[in-house]
Enzyme design. Structure first.
Site, PDB file in Angstrom:
ATOM      1  N   HIS A   1      47.513  35.018  44.257  1.00  0.00           N
ATOM      2  CA  HIS A   1      46.657  36.197  44.226  1.00  0.00           C
ATOM      3  C   HIS A   1      45.207  35.816  44.503  1.00  0.00           C
ATOM      4  CE1 HIS A   1      46.162  34.492  40.211  1.00  0.00           C
ATOM      5  NE2 HIS A   1      45.036  35.183  40.101  1.00  0.00           N
TER       6      HIS A   1
ATOM      7  N   HIS B   1      44.895  31.844  44.871  1.00  0.00           N
ATOM      8  CA  HIS B   1      45.200  30.755  43.944  1.00  0.00           C
ATOM      9  C   HIS B   1      46.426  31.084  43.115  1.00  0.00           C
ATOM     10  CE1 HIS B   1      42.284  33.427  41.960  1.00  0.00           C
ATOM     11  NE2 HIS B   1      42.822  33.083  40.805  1.00  0.00           N
TER      12      HIS B   1
ATOM     13  N   ASP C   1      41.436  37.157  43.016  1.00  0.00           N
ATOM     14  CA  ASP C   1      41.038  37.839  41.787  1.00  0.00           C
ATOM     15  C   ASP C   1      40.575  39.277  42.023  1.00  0.00           C
ATOM     16  OD1 ASP C   1      41.615  35.793  40.017  1.00  0.00           O
ATOM     17  OD2 ASP C   1      39.619  34.895  40.143  1.00  0.00           O
TER      18      ASP C   1
ATOM     19  N   ARG D   1      37.041  31.877  32.592  1.00  0.00           N
ATOM     20  CA  ARG D   1      36.668  32.319  33.930  1.00  0.00           C
ATOM     21  C   ARG D   1      35.423  33.191  33.880  1.00  0.00           C
ATOM     22  NH1 ARG D   1      40.663  36.255  37.110  1.00  0.00           N
ATOM     23  NH2 ARG D   1      39.270  37.913  36.361  1.00  0.00           N
TER      24      ARG D   1
END
Length: 315
Positions: free
Chosen positions: A102, A259, A104, A274
């Site tokens: 995916h 990623h 983000d 994150r």
């Protein structure tokens, strides 16, 4: 008069198409604008940067570093942040693993331009992060398929079928899914996105495009085409495998990568935090911009307005 020469950062390439690393650069320091410009230049070139021995020991230091690249988003449109840290999202194995390819938050109209991940708790083995070059994938397409992809738009959503067999689901999967979809988002994005700083073209697809469809095509046709295009993203030559170490930070360009975090550590604790940098509205090769179909992302992130001399992704 004495002049000061800025030290040139030396990033070591991790592969031909994506990734570079540097060791010992103190990211908690008051980095000069020239140093940040070098990091941005390296990010434009390599798309994913690994900072080892980075001296980022807490959320505040990570937030300060990420904010040098632009305004920050909230932690997530629907998922709770770290307590007292509205820009910090815990990526914790207790809540399951992101073991799908995916980019983000592509289900909103203004996805983050860049993501930072900081190591906190690491398993004794496994727990890597795979990062893929969407630009390498686009370059690999045969000309006829590339020309076809240039014309396509896809619907991205956070309300999709995770397609995980029940026997492999995390014990908190249902609660996590309800939190993730408590607000519904759908956005139409170009399948081929033009990077606003480099002019590169990349396949802008991934997990959040998997449930719905390519505009104008049936669900069955859409799935077949997306599966075909996605196979180019995940070709081994387009992927690096980041092995995590203590005191490590990874910065990747969310506009032109995907990623994946494989669940390969036998349930050991794994936590990264994150922080993401606000982005612009994606643009296709014809200059058309993404459009929101459902959901308002204004509370999650401001939209970065590109300079007037940026047209169709070219400076």
């Amino acid at each position: 008069m004495t002049t000061t020469t800025e030290t040139r950062l030396e990033f070591r390439k991790l592969s031909a198409r994506i990734g570079a690393e540097i060791r010992g650069l103190d990211l908690s320091a008051d980095l000069s604008d020239a140093t940040i410009a070098q990091i941005r230049e390296a990010l434009n070139t390599h798309k994913a940067l690994v900072f080892r021995d980075a001296n980022i020991r807490d959320d505040d230091a990570q937030v300060r570093f990420a904010s040098r690249f632009g305004p920050l988003t909230q932690a997530h449109p629907t998922v709770a942040s770290v307590d007292g840290k509205p820009s910090v999202l815990p990526v914790d194995s207790e809540n399951g693993s992101a073991n799908t390819w995916h980019t983000d938050v592509t289900f909103v109209v203004n996805p983050p331009q860049a993501s930072t991940l900081r190591s906190i708790t690491l398993p004794a083995y496994g727990g890597e992060t795979l990062i893929a070059s969407a630009a390498g994938a686009y370059a690999d397409l045969p000309e006829e398929l590339r020309n076809f992809a240039d014309t396509l738009w896809a619907i991205h959503t956070n309300d999709y079928d995770y397609s995980v067999p029940k026997n492999l689901e995390h014990e908190n999967a249902e609660e996590r899914r309800k939190e993730f979809t408590r607000l519904k988002f759908e956005t139409a994005h170009p399948v081929v996105r033009v990077h606003p700083l480099t002019g590169e073209r990349g396949l802008f697809i991934g997990g959040f495009a998997q449930r719905l469809r390519i505009v104008g095509l049936s669900n069955t046709e859409s799935k077949d085409i997306l599966r075909l295009l996605q196979a180019y993203v995940t070709r081994p030559e387009n992927v690096i495998r980041v092995n995590w170490e203590p005191d490590q930070l990874v910065l990747f360009d969310n506009r032109i990568t995907q990623h994946y975090a494989p669940d390969n550590y036998d349930g050991q604790p794994r936590q990264l935090n994150r922080v993401t940098v606000a982005g612009d509205v994606p643009v296709g090769i014809d200059g058309r911009r993404s459009t929101a179909i459902q959901g308002d992302s204004a509370a999650y992130s401001e939209t970065v307005v590109l300079p007037a001399n940026v047209d169709g992704g070219r400076l």
